[in-house]
Design a protein around this motif. Sequence first.
Motif, PDB file in Angstrom:
ATOM      1  N   ALA A  60       0.837  -1.207   0.000  1.00  0.00           N
ATOM      2  CA  ALA A  60       0.000   0.000   0.000  1.00  0.00           C
ATOM      3  C   ALA A  60       0.869   1.253   0.000  1.00  0.00           C
ATOM      4  O   ALA A  60       0.611   2.201  -0.757  1.00  0.00           O
ATOM      5  CB  ALA A  60      -0.933  -0.008   1.214  1.00  0.00           C
ATOM      6  N   LEU A  61       1.898   1.270   0.809  1.00  0.00           N
ATOM      7  CA  LEU A  61       2.794   2.426   0.878  1.00  0.00           C
ATOM      8  C   LEU A  61       3.514   2.647  -0.454  1.00  0.00           C
ATOM      9  O   LEU A  61       3.574   3.773  -0.958  1.00  0.00           O
ATOM     10  CB  LEU A  61       3.815   2.252   2.000  1.00  0.00           C
ATOM     11  N   ALA A  62       4.034   1.573  -1.041  1.00  0.00           N
ATOM     12  CA  ALA A  62       4.725   1.693  -2.330  1.00  0.00           C
ATOM     13  C   ALA A  62       3.770   2.197  -3.411  1.00  0.00           C
ATOM     14  O   ALA A  62       4.126   3.067  -4.214  1.00  0.00           O
ATOM     15  CB  ALA A  62       5.335   0.350  -2.731  1.00  0.00           C
ATOM     16  N   GLN A  63       2.552   1.681  -3.426  1.00  0.00           N
ATOM     17  CA  GLN A  63       1.578   2.104  -4.433  1.00  0.00           C
ATOM     18  C   GLN A  63       1.192   3.570  -4.235  1.00  0.00           C
ATOM     19  O   GLN A  63       0.991   4.308  -5.203  1.00  0.00           O
ATOM     20  CB  GLN A  63       0.332   1.214  -4.395  1.00  0.00           C
ATOM     21  N   GLY A  67       1.732   6.626  -6.959  1.00  0.00           N
ATOM     22  CA  GLY A  67       0.556   7.342  -7.445  1.00  0.00           C
ATOM     23  C   GLY A  67      -0.588   6.434  -7.866  1.00  0.00           C
ATOM     24  O   GLY A  67      -1.552   6.892  -8.471  1.00  0.00           O
ATOM     25  N   ASP A  68      -0.507   5.146  -7.543  1.00  0.00           N
ATOM     26  CA  ASP A  68      -1.586   4.213  -7.857  1.00  0.00           C
ATOM     27  C   ASP A  68      -2.499   4.132  -6.629  1.00  0.00           C
ATOM     28  O   ASP A  68      -2.450   3.193  -5.850  1.00  0.00           O
ATOM     29  CB  ASP A  68      -1.024   2.841  -8.223  1.00  0.00           C
ATOM     30  N   TYR A  69      -3.333   5.147  -6.501  1.00  0.00           N
ATOM     31  CA  TYR A  69      -4.138   5.288  -5.294  1.00  0.00           C
ATOM     32  C   TYR A  69      -5.229   4.232  -5.180  1.00  0.00           C
ATOM     33  O   TYR A  69      -5.604   3.845  -4.076  1.00  0.00           O
ATOM     34  CB  TYR A  69      -4.713   6.694  -5.204  1.00  0.00           C
ATOM     35  N   GLN A  70      -5.727   3.755  -6.302  1.00  0.00           N
ATOM     36  CA  GLN A  70      -6.739   2.694  -6.257  1.00  0.00           C
ATOM     37  C   GLN A  70      -6.148   1.421  -5.658  1.00  0.00           C
ATOM     38  O   GLN A  70      -6.730   0.817  -4.765  1.00  0.00           O
ATOM     39  CB  GLN A  70      -7.296   2.418  -7.664  1.00  0.00           C
ATOM     40  N   LYS A  71      -4.968   1.030  -6.145  1.00  0.00           N
ATOM     41  CA  LYS A  71      -4.300  -0.163  -5.617  1.00  0.00           C
ATOM     42  C   LYS A  71      -3.911   0.049  -4.154  1.00  0.00           C
ATOM     43  O   LYS A  71      -4.047  -0.852  -3.328  1.00  0.00           O
ATOM     44  CB  LYS A  71      -3.063  -0.479  -6.464  1.00  0.00           C
ATOM     45  N   MET A  72      -3.433   1.249  -3.830  1.00  0.00           N
ATOM     46  CA  MET A  72      -3.080   1.572  -2.445  1.00  0.00           C
ATOM     47  C   MET A  72      -4.303   1.408  -1.548  1.00  0.00           C
ATOM     48  O   MET A  72      -4.236   0.782  -0.494  1.00  0.00           O
ATOM     49  CB  MET A  72      -2.553   3.003  -2.352  1.00  0.00           C
ATOM     50  N   TYR A  73      -5.433   1.939  -1.984  1.00  0.00           N
ATOM     51  CA  TYR A  73      -6.663   1.861  -1.198  1.00  0.00           C
ATOM     52  C   TYR A  73      -7.090   0.404  -1.006  1.00  0.00           C
ATOM     53  O   TYR A  73      -7.463   0.009   0.107  1.00  0.00           O
ATOM     54  CB  TYR A  73      -7.766   2.656  -1.901  1.00  0.00           C
TER      55      TYR A  73
END
Length: 92
Positions: A60-63, A67-73
């Motif tokens: 999540a932190l790496a994403q 800037g891949d906020y969907q994957k982070m979320y």
Amino acid sequence: MISSELRNADEITMTRDNLEQLRQEAHAHLEAKRWQEASTAFSTLLEQDGEGEDALIGLALAQDRLGDYQKMYEMAQQAAKLYPDSASALAE
């Protein structure tokens, strides 16, 4: 001759050692701000180790940094769902 039980125990230990080494490398990538490498390493950990809290939060932190906020979320939500008492999971 080594028994199959002992041989299997050695394989489990080696796998755990490899997973721990990969986990350390993933965190080293995060510390060095190598976001893509960290993402790849944490993704591999999740593939190999199932639903590890550390790997979910690291990914999540790496994403987030990529800037891949969907994957982070998605990763943060999964971590919070699996580990509702984890301060780290809830903070992401």
